[in-house]
Design an enzyme around this catalytic site. Structure first.
Site, short mmCIF file in Angstrom:
data_model
loop_
_atom_site.label_atom_id
_atom_site.label_comp_id
_atom_site.label_asym_id
_atom_site.label_seq_id
_atom_site.Cartn_x
_atom_site.Cartn_y
_atom_site.Cartn_z
N ASP A 93 0.77 -1.19 -0.02
CA ASP A 93 -0.08 0.15 -0.06
C ASP A 93 0.94 1.17 0.03
O ASP A 93 1.70 1.40 1.17
CB ASP A 93 -0.73 0.13 1.19
CG ASP A 93 -1.89 -0.96 1.31
OD1 ASP A 93 -1.34 -2.23 1.24
OD2 ASP A 93 -2.82 -1.02 1.72
N LYS A 157 -7.06 3.51 -2.45
CA LYS A 157 -7.60 3.48 -1.20
C LYS A 157 -7.63 5.00 -0.85
O LYS A 157 -6.99 5.78 -1.03
CB LYS A 157 -6.38 2.78 -0.47
CG LYS A 157 -6.22 2.73 0.92
CD LYS A 157 -5.09 1.96 1.38
CE LYS A 157 -4.79 2.12 3.30
NZ LYS A 157 -3.87 1.45 3.56
N LYS A 186 -10.26 0.35 -1.86
CA LYS A 186 -10.14 0.10 -0.41
C LYS A 186 -10.41 1.35 0.66
O LYS A 186 -10.00 2.21 0.37
CB LYS A 186 -8.66 -0.33 0.10
CG LYS A 186 -8.27 -0.71 1.41
CD LYS A 186 -6.95 -1.13 1.69
CE LYS A 186 -6.37 -1.24 3.24
NZ LYS A 186 -5.18 -1.72 3.41
#
Length: 233
Positions: A93, A157, A186
């Site tokens: 990430d 995300k 996400k």
């Protein structure tokens, strides 16, 4: 209604605090394995340790890159990812360079994303792009999501959880609207109960980053039992 195991498998079980210890990482991994969470979300240093703790588990080891500010060079982010892969990470990430987005340097963001997504694909790991929406206008969020729709990381995300705000239903819906089926979304930051988790999923999130995963799953078990009782009356 989504099953308990299905919900658990959407959760990235998170421990990103500065003072986390080996005992806490071991507990994190045991909890993730016991509950069937998708991933443990950690910083770079404990990756090898957590890989050992999870050597017989299906739980992924996910590493935060350029965390939490995103203000490192592309080369530095790539180096951090390479080391994490060597240590056993199978998801990353990474935080975009938010300052470059604020400057309107879309080509830099594209170059950064292409470099990281290419490296991730070459090593068969999942890539997630963190926008840190609390600092962005809707136009800026849309601009990054449009790049993602073309470059195709696995996820975009919402947040690191370390900014001035976390995930919102509105942001999840906006991001999903732009990326469509090309990229997943996400939600992370501030997801501390089952009601919020389900709202994020309804808005389009397919992963949830949270340190409250156990609480959410236990609440959901009770929620499903209560729903069944009502349905049987």
């Amino acid at each position: 209604m989504i099953g308990v195991n299905e919900l658990a498998n959407m959760i990235d079980h998170t421990l990103l605090k500065a003072d986390a210890t080996k005992v806490e990482f071991e507990r994190l991994c045991k909890e993730a394995d016991e509950y069937g969470f998708k991933m443990v979300a950690i910083n770079s240093y404990p990756v090898a340790m957590c890989r050992k703790f999870l050597k017989d588990s299906k739980v992924h080891v996910g590493v935060a890159i350029g965390f939490p500010l995103g203000q490192t060079t592309i080369k530095t982010k790539i180096s951090e990812i390479e080391e994490a892969i060597q240590n056993g990470a199978d998801e990353i990430d990474y935080v975009i360079n938010i300052g470059k987005l604020k400057e309107g340097d879309i080509e830099y963001l594209r170059e950064e994303m292409e470099a990281i997504v290419t490296l991730s694909r070459e090593n068969d790991i999942i890539s997630k792009v963190i926008l840190e929406n609390c600092y962005l206008t809707d136009e800026e969020k849309i601009a990054v999501c449009k790049i993602a729709k073309e470059v195709k990381p696995d996820f975009v995300k919402t947040s690191t959880g370390f900014g001035t705000g976390g995930a919102t239903v509105e942001d999840v819906a906006l991001m999903k609207k732009i990326v469509g089926d090309a990229v997943k979304v996400k939600a992370a930051g501030g997801i501390r109960d089952v009601e919020t988790a389900l709202q994020m999923i309804k808005a389009g999130a397919e992963r949830l980053g949270t340190s409250s995963g156990i609480k959410i799953i236990e609440e959901y078990k009770n929620f499903k039992e209560s729903s069944s009782d009502v349905a049987s009356i």
